[in-house]
Design a protein around this motif. Structure first.
Motif, PDB file in Angstrom:
ATOM      1  N   ARG A 150     -14.290  53.821  79.852  1.00  0.00           N
ATOM      2  CA  ARG A 150     -14.164  53.841  78.482  1.00  0.00           C
ATOM      3  C   ARG A 150     -15.610  53.955  77.594  1.00  0.00           C
ATOM      4  N   GLN A 151     -15.411  54.328  76.176  1.00  0.00           N
ATOM      5  CA  GLN A 151     -16.989  54.771  75.685  1.00  0.00           C
ATOM      6  C   GLN A 151     -16.795  53.839  73.997  1.00  0.00           C
ATOM      7  N   LEU A 152     -17.820  53.178  73.762  1.00  0.00           N
ATOM      8  CA  LEU A 152     -17.849  51.875  72.235  1.00  0.00           C
ATOM      9  C   LEU A 152     -18.166  53.364  71.828  1.00  0.00           C
ATOM     10  N   VAL A 153     -17.082  52.341  70.632  1.00  0.00           N
ATOM     11  CA  VAL A 153     -16.971  53.549  68.957  1.00  0.00           C
ATOM     12  C   VAL A 153     -16.949  52.601  67.933  1.00  0.00           C
ATOM     13  N   SER A 154     -17.508  52.782  67.278  1.00  0.00           N
ATOM     14  CA  SER A 154     -17.689  51.700  65.874  1.00  0.00           C
ATOM     15  C   SER A 154     -16.281  52.361  64.348  1.00  0.00           C
ATOM     16  N   PHE A 155     -15.590  52.099  64.226  1.00  0.00           N
ATOM     17  CA  PHE A 155     -14.719  52.399  63.915  1.00  0.00           C
ATOM     18  C   PHE A 155     -14.748  51.879  61.997  1.00  0.00           C
ATOM     19  N   ALA A 156     -13.828  52.157  60.924  1.00  0.00           N
ATOM     20  CA  ALA A 156     -14.339  51.804  59.706  1.00  0.00           C
ATOM     21  C   ALA A 156     -12.262  51.362  59.746  1.00  0.00           C
ATOM     22  N   MET A 157     -11.786  50.705  59.371  1.00  0.00           N
ATOM     23  CA  MET A 157     -10.586  50.587  59.004  1.00  0.00           C
ATOM     24  C   MET A 157      -9.613  49.450  58.157  1.00  0.00           C
ATOM     25  N   ASP A 158      -8.670  49.386  57.875  1.00  0.00           N
ATOM     26  CA  ASP A 158      -8.293  48.149  57.003  1.00  0.00           C
ATOM     27  C   ASP A 158      -7.761  46.943  57.455  1.00  0.00           C
ATOM     28  N   PRO A 159      -8.001  45.446  57.183  1.00  0.00           N
ATOM     29  CA  PRO A 159      -8.426  44.398  58.635  1.00  0.00           C
ATOM     30  C   PRO A 159      -7.352  44.176  59.558  1.00  0.00           C
ATOM     31  N   ASN A 160      -6.025  44.747  58.847  1.00  0.00           N
ATOM     32  CA  ASN A 160      -4.499  44.221  59.450  1.00  0.00           C
ATOM     33  C   ASN A 160      -4.618  44.933  60.792  1.00  0.00           C
ATOM     34  N   ALA A 161      -5.311  46.656  60.429  1.00  0.00           N
ATOM     35  CA  ALA A 161      -5.347  47.276  61.676  1.00  0.00           C
ATOM     36  C   ALA A 161      -6.323  46.894  62.683  1.00  0.00           C
ATOM     37  N   ALA A 162      -7.262  46.458  62.349  1.00  0.00           N
ATOM     38  CA  ALA A 162      -8.589  45.965  63.260  1.00  0.00           C
ATOM     39  C   ALA A 162      -8.007  45.094  64.248  1.00  0.00           C
ATOM     40  N   ALA A 163      -7.013  44.460  63.323  1.00  0.00           N
ATOM     41  CA  ALA A 163      -6.696  42.701  63.680  1.00  0.00           C
ATOM     42  C   ALA A 163      -5.433  43.114  65.386  1.00  0.00           C
ATOM     43  N   ARG A 164      -5.032  44.411  64.797  1.00  0.00           N
ATOM     44  CA  ARG A 164      -4.429  45.396  65.627  1.00  0.00           C
ATOM     45  C   ARG A 164      -4.630  45.463  67.168  1.00  0.00           C
ATOM     46  N   VAL A 165      -5.959  46.219  66.694  1.00  0.00           N
ATOM     47  CA  VAL A 165      -6.721  47.040  67.252  1.00  0.00           C
ATOM     48  C   VAL A 165      -7.311  46.054  68.528  1.00  0.00           C
ATOM     49  N   MET A 166      -7.621  44.983  68.295  1.00  0.00           N
ATOM     50  CA  MET A 166      -8.260  43.582  69.294  1.00  0.00           C
ATOM     51  C   MET A 166      -7.300  43.407  70.042  1.00  0.00           C
ATOM     52  N   ARG A 167      -6.777  42.688  69.158  1.00  0.00           N
ATOM     53  CA  ARG A 167      -5.316  42.167  70.329  1.00  0.00           C
ATOM     54  C   ARG A 167      -5.232  43.086  71.372  1.00  0.00           C
ATOM     55  N   HIS A 168      -4.859  44.773  70.851  1.00  0.00           N
ATOM     56  CA  HIS A 168      -4.396  45.258  71.683  1.00  0.00           C
ATOM     57  C   HIS A 168      -5.326  45.922  73.052  1.00  0.00           C
ATOM     58  N   GLN A 169      -6.565  46.596  72.557  1.00  0.00           N
ATOM     59  CA  GLN A 169      -7.549  46.638  73.120  1.00  0.00           C
ATOM     60  C   GLN A 169      -8.005  46.385  74.198  1.00  0.00           C
ATOM     61  N   GLU A 170      -7.515  44.696  74.296  1.00  0.00           N
ATOM     62  CA  GLU A 170      -7.473  43.618  75.529  1.00  0.00           C
ATOM     63  C   GLU A 170      -6.976  43.378  76.931  1.00  0.00           C
ATOM     64  N   SER A 171      -6.237  44.595  76.180  1.00  0.00           N
ATOM     65  CA  SER A 171      -4.303  44.743  77.195  1.00  0.00           C
ATOM     66  C   SER A 171      -4.452  45.633  77.583  1.00  0.00           C
ATOM     67  N   GLY A 172      -5.752  47.236  77.480  1.00  0.00           N
ATOM     68  CA  GLY A 172      -4.736  48.614  78.014  1.00  0.00           C
ATOM     69  C   GLY A 172      -5.746  49.108  77.016  1.00  0.00           C
ATOM     70  N   PRO A 173      -5.162  50.597  77.919  1.00  0.00           N
ATOM     71  CA  PRO A 173      -6.483  52.095  76.758  1.00  0.00           C
ATOM     72  C   PRO A 173      -6.101  51.839  75.189  1.00  0.00           C
ATOM     73  N   ILE A 174      -7.181  52.524  74.603  1.00  0.00           N
ATOM     74  CA  ILE A 174      -6.756  53.173  73.073  1.00  0.00           C
ATOM     75  C   ILE A 174      -6.640  54.305  73.234  1.00  0.00           C
ATOM     76  N   MET A 175      -6.832  55.402  72.846  1.00  0.00           N
ATOM     77  CA  MET A 175      -7.047  56.609  72.408  1.00  0.00           C
ATOM     78  C   MET A 175      -6.882  56.966  70.771  1.00  0.00           C
ATOM     79  N   ALA A 176      -8.187  57.526  70.606  1.00  0.00           N
ATOM     80  CA  ALA A 176      -8.078  58.276  69.390  1.00  0.00           C
ATOM     81  C   ALA A 176      -7.988  59.510  69.302  1.00  0.00           C
ATOM     82  N   VAL A 177      -7.114  60.140  67.924  1.00  0.00           N
ATOM     83  CA  VAL A 177      -6.023  61.040  68.289  1.00  0.00           C
ATOM     84  C   VAL A 177      -6.521  61.805  66.850  1.00  0.00           C
ATOM     85  N   MET A 178      -7.206  63.071  66.709  1.00  0.00           N
ATOM     86  CA  MET A 178      -7.661  63.988  65.604  1.00  0.00           C
ATOM     87  C   MET A 178      -6.290  64.037  64.956  1.00  0.00           C
ATOM     88  N   GLN A 179      -6.172  64.465  63.169  1.00  0.00           N
ATOM     89  CA  GLN A 179      -5.708  64.707  62.402  1.00  0.00           C
ATOM     90  C   GLN A 179      -6.506  65.472  61.995  1.00  0.00           C
TER      91      GLN A 179
END
Length: 179
Positions: A150-179
């Protein structure tokens, strides 16, 4: 009698500037070109590029064109910035890109079996945690600190999305998908 040749200032790279790097004052110099060799897209002042992010690799001696650098991203009003451990490659990410952050494990369900994060993720094969996460920076030194790749990246996002990301990154992999 002395002949004068007209010249225009052009910003050139004094060393290799890697794609995604912040351009510093010591990375550039002013050189003078004949007007016929310069174009409107060539920067004429180092102030036009200092602090910007290199959009492409810039080679030593190359004139720096306006499209080669972009301003560093600014945190949108109402957003928060968090560091996210990504499983996906960060090679194509640049500061200023907007991506979706997706959990590979699917969304959590509550005791009633309903999706507590996002009702639109019905297939549960993956879960969109943040629909529009702005890349603020990529921590190049963290690459070896995670043994799982895994690699560390800083992201700006809505606080609700940030809370979801923080909760999920402790339990499994997170991927960035280009838009």
């Amino acid at each position: 009698m002395t002949a004068h040749i007209a010249t225009v200032p052009v910003v050139v790279a004094t060393r290799h500037i890697a794609r995604g790097s912040t351009i510093g004052l010591s990375d550039m110099a002013i050189r003078y070109f004949p007007p016929s060799a310069a174009s409107d897209s060539m920067l004429s002042s180092v102030d036009d590029a200092v602090g910007h992010i290199a959009h492409i690799d810039i080679t030593v001696g190359d004139p720096i064109l306006a499209h080669m650098a972009r301003t560093a991203p600014v945190v949108p009003e109402g957003a928060t910035v968090i560091d996210v451990r990504l499983t996906s490659s960060v090679d194509e990410l640049l500061a200023g890109d907007t991506v979706q952050l997706v959990s590979a494990l699917g969304c959590e369900t509550d005791a009633a079996g309903t999706n507590e994060d996002d009702d639109s993720n019905a297939d549960h094969a993956h879960c969109v945690l943040a629909d529009a996460a702005l890349v603020m920076g990529i921590n190049k030194t963290a690459d070896t600190s995670y043994t799982d790749g895994r690699q560390l990246v800083s992201f700006a996002m809505d606080p609700n999305a940030a809370a979801r990301v923080m909760r999920h990154q402790e339990s499994g992999p997170i991927m960035a998908v280009m838009q």
